[in-house]
Scaffold this motif. Structure first.
Motif, mmCIF file in Angstrom:
data_model
loop_
_atom_site.group_PDB
_atom_site.id
_atom_site.type_symbol
_atom_site.label_atom_id
_atom_site.label_comp_id
_atom_site.label_asym_id
_atom_site.label_seq_id
_atom_site.Cartn_x
_atom_site.Cartn_y
_atom_site.Cartn_z
ATOM 1 N N VAL A 60 0.843 -1.198 0.000
ATOM 2 C CA VAL A 60 0.000 0.000 0.000
ATOM 3 C C VAL A 60 0.878 1.249 0.000
ATOM 4 O O VAL A 60 1.962 1.265 0.605
ATOM 5 C CB VAL A 60 -0.930 0.005 1.242
ATOM 6 N N ASP A 61 0.407 2.293 -0.669
ATOM 7 C CA ASP A 61 1.030 3.613 -0.575
ATOM 8 C C ASP A 61 0.419 4.313 0.638
ATOM 9 O O ASP A 61 -0.770 4.669 0.619
ATOM 10 C CB ASP A 61 0.759 4.416 -1.851
ATOM 11 N N PRO A 62 1.188 4.526 1.720
ATOM 12 C CA PRO A 62 0.611 5.093 2.944
ATOM 13 C C PRO A 62 0.247 6.569 2.831
ATOM 14 O O PRO A 62 -0.443 7.101 3.707
ATOM 15 C CB PRO A 62 1.719 4.883 3.982
ATOM 16 N N SER A 63 0.692 7.223 1.762
ATOM 17 C CA SER A 63 0.385 8.642 1.625
ATOM 18 C C SER A 63 -1.011 8.897 1.070
ATOM 19 O O SER A 63 -1.506 10.020 1.115
ATOM 20 C CB SER A 63 1.419 9.319 0.708
ATOM 21 N N ASN A 64 -1.661 7.816 0.541
ATOM 22 C CA ASN A 64 -2.989 8.038 -0.016
ATOM 23 C C ASN A 64 -3.930 6.837 0.113
ATOM 24 O O ASN A 64 -5.106 6.921 -0.220
ATOM 25 C CB ASN A 64 -2.894 8.447 -1.496
ATOM 26 N N GLY A 65 -3.429 5.689 0.574
ATOM 27 C CA GLY A 65 -4.274 4.527 0.769
ATOM 28 C C GLY A 65 -4.486 3.667 -0.458
ATOM 29 O O GLY A 65 -5.300 2.735 -0.432
ATOM 30 N N ARG A 66 -3.749 3.917 -1.524
ATOM 31 C CA ARG A 66 -3.904 3.085 -2.726
ATOM 32 C C ARG A 66 -3.228 1.734 -2.518
ATOM 33 O O ARG A 66 -2.064 1.670 -2.101
ATOM 34 C CB ARG A 66 -3.302 3.769 -3.949
ATOM 35 N N VAL A 67 -3.956 0.654 -2.794
ATOM 36 C CA VAL A 67 -3.368 -0.681 -2.800
ATOM 37 C C VAL A 67 -2.634 -0.843 -4.119
ATOM 38 O O VAL A 67 -3.245 -0.836 -5.189
ATOM 39 C CB VAL A 67 -4.445 -1.766 -2.637
ATOM 40 N N LEU A 68 -1.313 -0.980 -4.044
ATOM 41 C CA LEU A 68 -0.491 -1.086 -5.249
ATOM 42 C C LEU A 68 -0.483 -2.505 -5.806
ATOM 43 O O LEU A 68 -0.353 -2.703 -7.008
ATOM 44 C CB LEU A 68 0.938 -0.638 -4.950
ATOM 45 N N SER A 69 -0.605 -3.492 -4.931
ATOM 46 C CA SER A 69 -0.718 -4.876 -5.359
ATOM 47 C C SER A 69 -1.177 -5.732 -4.188
ATOM 48 O O SER A 69 -0.887 -5.414 -3.033
ATOM 49 C CB SER A 69 0.615 -5.405 -5.902
ATOM 50 N N MET A 70 -1.887 -6.810 -4.524
ATOM 51 C CA MET A 70 -2.279 -7.792 -3.521
ATOM 52 C C MET A 70 -2.100 -9.181 -4.137
ATOM 53 O O MET A 70 -2.810 -9.551 -5.069
ATOM 54 C CB MET A 70 -3.733 -7.606 -3.069
ATOM 55 N N VAL A 71 -1.124 -9.911 -3.627
ATOM 56 C CA VAL A 71 -0.893 -11.270 -4.089
ATOM 57 C C VAL A 71 -1.749 -12.223 -3.265
ATOM 58 O O VAL A 71 -1.738 -12.159 -2.041
ATOM 59 C CB VAL A 71 0.596 -11.652 -3.965
ATOM 60 N N ASN A 72 -2.456 -13.085 -3.940
ATOM 61 C CA ASN A 72 -3.405 -14.017 -3.326
ATOM 62 C C ASN A 72 -4.578 -13.241 -2.734
ATOM 63 O O ASN A 72 -4.777 -13.171 -1.521
ATOM 64 C CB ASN A 72 -2.760 -14.894 -2.261
ATOM 65 N N GLN A 73 -5.364 -12.670 -3.629
ATOM 66 C CA GLN A 73 -6.499 -11.845 -3.220
ATOM 67 C C GLN A 73 -7.565 -12.666 -2.494
ATOM 68 O O GLN A 73 -8.244 -12.165 -1.593
ATOM 69 C CB GLN A 73 -7.077 -11.150 -4.449
ATOM 70 N N THR A 74 -7.704 -13.916 -2.878
ATOM 71 C CA THR A 74 -8.699 -14.772 -2.220
ATOM 72 C C THR A 74 -8.426 -14.868 -0.723
ATOM 73 O O THR A 74 -9.329 -14.721 0.111
ATOM 74 C CB THR A 74 -8.686 -16.181 -2.832
ATOM 75 N N LEU A 75 -7.156 -15.090 -0.361
ATOM 76 C CA LEU A 75 -6.779 -15.193 1.045
ATOM 77 C C LEU A 75 -6.760 -13.824 1.716
ATOM 78 O O LEU A 75 -7.195 -13.662 2.856
ATOM 79 C CB LEU A 75 -5.403 -15.848 1.167
ATOM 80 N N PRO B 272 10.321 13.236 1.766
ATOM 81 C CA PRO B 272 9.290 12.275 1.404
ATOM 82 C C PRO B 272 8.307 12.845 0.398
ATOM 83 O O PRO B 272 7.925 14.011 0.468
ATOM 84 C CB PRO B 272 8.594 11.963 2.733
ATOM 85 N N ARG B 273 7.918 12.005 -0.544
ATOM 86 C CA ARG B 273 6.963 12.421 -1.560
ATOM 87 C C ARG B 273 5.582 12.571 -0.939
ATOM 88 O O ARG B 273 5.116 11.706 -0.215
ATOM 89 C CB ARG B 273 6.903 11.368 -2.670
ATOM 90 N N LYS B 274 4.939 13.662 -1.230
ATOM 91 C CA LYS B 274 3.582 13.874 -0.746
ATOM 92 C C LYS B 274 2.625 13.733 -1.918
ATOM 93 O O LYS B 274 2.902 14.189 -3.022
ATOM 94 C CB LYS B 274 3.438 15.266 -0.116
ATOM 95 N N SER B 275 1.526 13.059 -1.670
ATOM 96 C CA SER B 275 0.558 12.850 -2.730
ATOM 97 C C SER B 275 0.059 14.182 -3.263
ATOM 98 O O SER B 275 -0.261 15.103 -2.514
ATOM 99 C CB SER B 275 -0.624 12.019 -2.209
ATOM 100 N N GLU B 276 0.012 14.289 -4.585
ATOM 101 C CA GLU B 276 -0.496 15.501 -5.214
ATOM 102 C C GLU B 276 -2.000 15.422 -5.457
ATOM 103 O O GLU B 276 -2.603 16.349 -5.972
ATOM 104 C CB GLU B 276 0.240 15.737 -6.539
ATOM 105 N N LEU B 277 -2.596 14.296 -5.093
ATOM 106 C CA LEU B 277 -4.018 14.117 -5.309
ATOM 107 C C LEU B 277 -4.815 14.829 -4.219
ATOM 108 O O LEU B 277 -4.403 14.869 -3.067
ATOM 109 C CB LEU B 277 -4.359 12.625 -5.302
#
Length: 380
Positions: free
Chosen positions: A80-95, A355-360
């Protein structure tokens, strides 16, 4: 003459028995040693943890590193990107989207923040736990000392522990409209076996998902903002992504910085040393090892983050097995392999810069947490 009979018998008839007796004793000793040899735990069955995953909205650099690090182990990796809450990847989504597992020692992060906010201890408060054992918060987190956190739980009490667990997002879905996500849970009363002490040291009574831990760690990494996790499933979702805040944590001002010291200690000299592939890169983490009797699985947890420089990441690794072949330290090794992979691609080349700050733009969403904690402590 009688005095000469015994020596004569010994010399003529009994002496040959001595080697036999010694041989039998040797065999008996050897057989005892054989019985004490411990059998190795069976290896965890190999699986393909990527089956069924939708990766159209994933950051593919992150995805490849996470898949390579997890390999054929049964488990899930959430980044996850902690600066905005975006899930960047999830391996084994079922679990990863299931209703949760016992958090093991990762619950100590909740206990620590609660104890600091309620002034039960401060970072340098030493608790005497035995004749030759004394810990403060930093070393107790780093070495995951169960007695220390059981004592904090007893001092806090059930209601205050639950209050902070709910504030930090346990017992509710971490994501916003993530299809298939199920929330973890919190028991309505202290467990009969072990009580609040076991709740606060092993996580007894909690069911936690990898997404819930990722959201919690994101709030620790970014300084106290609990975001809704959002998981884009295509490029259009990525392009239109807007962060949404669930709540701001009401904790002691120094709570996060004090907990971070213990998490750094875990990677430097404690239970998460396998994640420390490069001392120059600041990785913070907490391990967890225990058995989830509800699911009949042994658990290995590791929650971590890197929050300096251009890229800020939260990485949660959860391993499961029917055998005692998984652990928190093993999960920290998976995270270490993930970080090493990205480092070799110069992904963290900007560490040490601002640290990079989200521009969104952020959308603030009021999500009521829980009732005020009972008397016995207040926030400063």
């Amino acid at each position: 003459m009688k005095r000469f009979i015994l020596p004569a018998l010994l010399l003529s008839g009994l002496l040959p028995i001595v080697p036999l007796v010694r041989a039998q004793a040797s065999k008996t000793s050897a057989s005892k040693k054989k019985k004490t040899v411990r059998k190795k735990a069976p290896a965890t069955p190999k699986v393909d943890p990527t089956v069924g995953d939708n990766i159209d909205g994933d950051d593919l650099t992150i995805r490849r590193a996470a898949v390579d690090a997890l390999g054929s182990q049964a488990g899930s990796v959430v980044v996850v990107d902690p600066s905005n809450g975006r899930v960047l990847s999830m391996v084994n989504q079922t679990l990863g989207l299931k209703s949760g597992f016992i958090p093991c020692s990762t619950i100590k992060l909740v206990t620590a923040l609660a104890a600091l906010s309620e002034h039960v201890v401060d970072r340098d408060t030493f608790i005497h736990l035995g004749r030759y054992m004394t810990y403060n918060l930093t070393t107790a987190l780093a070495r995951s000392n169960n007695q220390y956190f059981a004592e904090l739980g007893k001092r806090l009490g059930f209601e205050r522990v639950v209050h902070y667990a709910q504030m930090l997002g346990l017992g509710e879905t971490a994501g916003l409209d993530i299809e298939g996500e199920q929330p973890g849970s919190i028991v309505a009363e202290a467990p009969k076996f072990g009580g609040v002490g076991l709740m606060c040291s092993f996580g007894e009574g909690f069911q936690m998902t990898p997404l819930e831990l990722a959201a919690l760690l994101s709030a620790v990494a970014n300084g106290g903002t609990l975001y809704y996790l959002q998981y884009p499933h295509n490029q259009a979702d990525v392009d239109s992504f807007i962060p949404k805040v669930k709540r701001t944590l009401e904790i002691a001002p120094n709570g996060i910085s004090d907990v971070r010291m213990g998490m750094r200690g875990a990677v430097d000299y404690g239970t998460a040393r396998r994640a420390n592939y490069d001392p120059n890169e600041s990785i913070f983490g907490k391990t967890g090892t225990c058995t989830d009797f509800k699911s009949g699985s042994h658990m290995g947890w590791f929650g971590s983050f890197v929050d300096e420089g251009v890229h800020r990441l939260v990485v949660v690794v959860m391993l499961t097995s029917p055998y005692k072949s998984v652990s928190g330290p093993l999960a920290s090794g998976v995270a270490g392999a993930f970080y090493r992979n990205l480092s070799q691609q110069n992904y963290f080349a900007g560490l040490g810069t601002t640290p990079r700050k989200s521009e969104l733009p952020e959308i603030i969403t009021t999500s009521p947490c829980c009732a005020a904690p009972p008397p016995g402590g207040s926030h400063r």
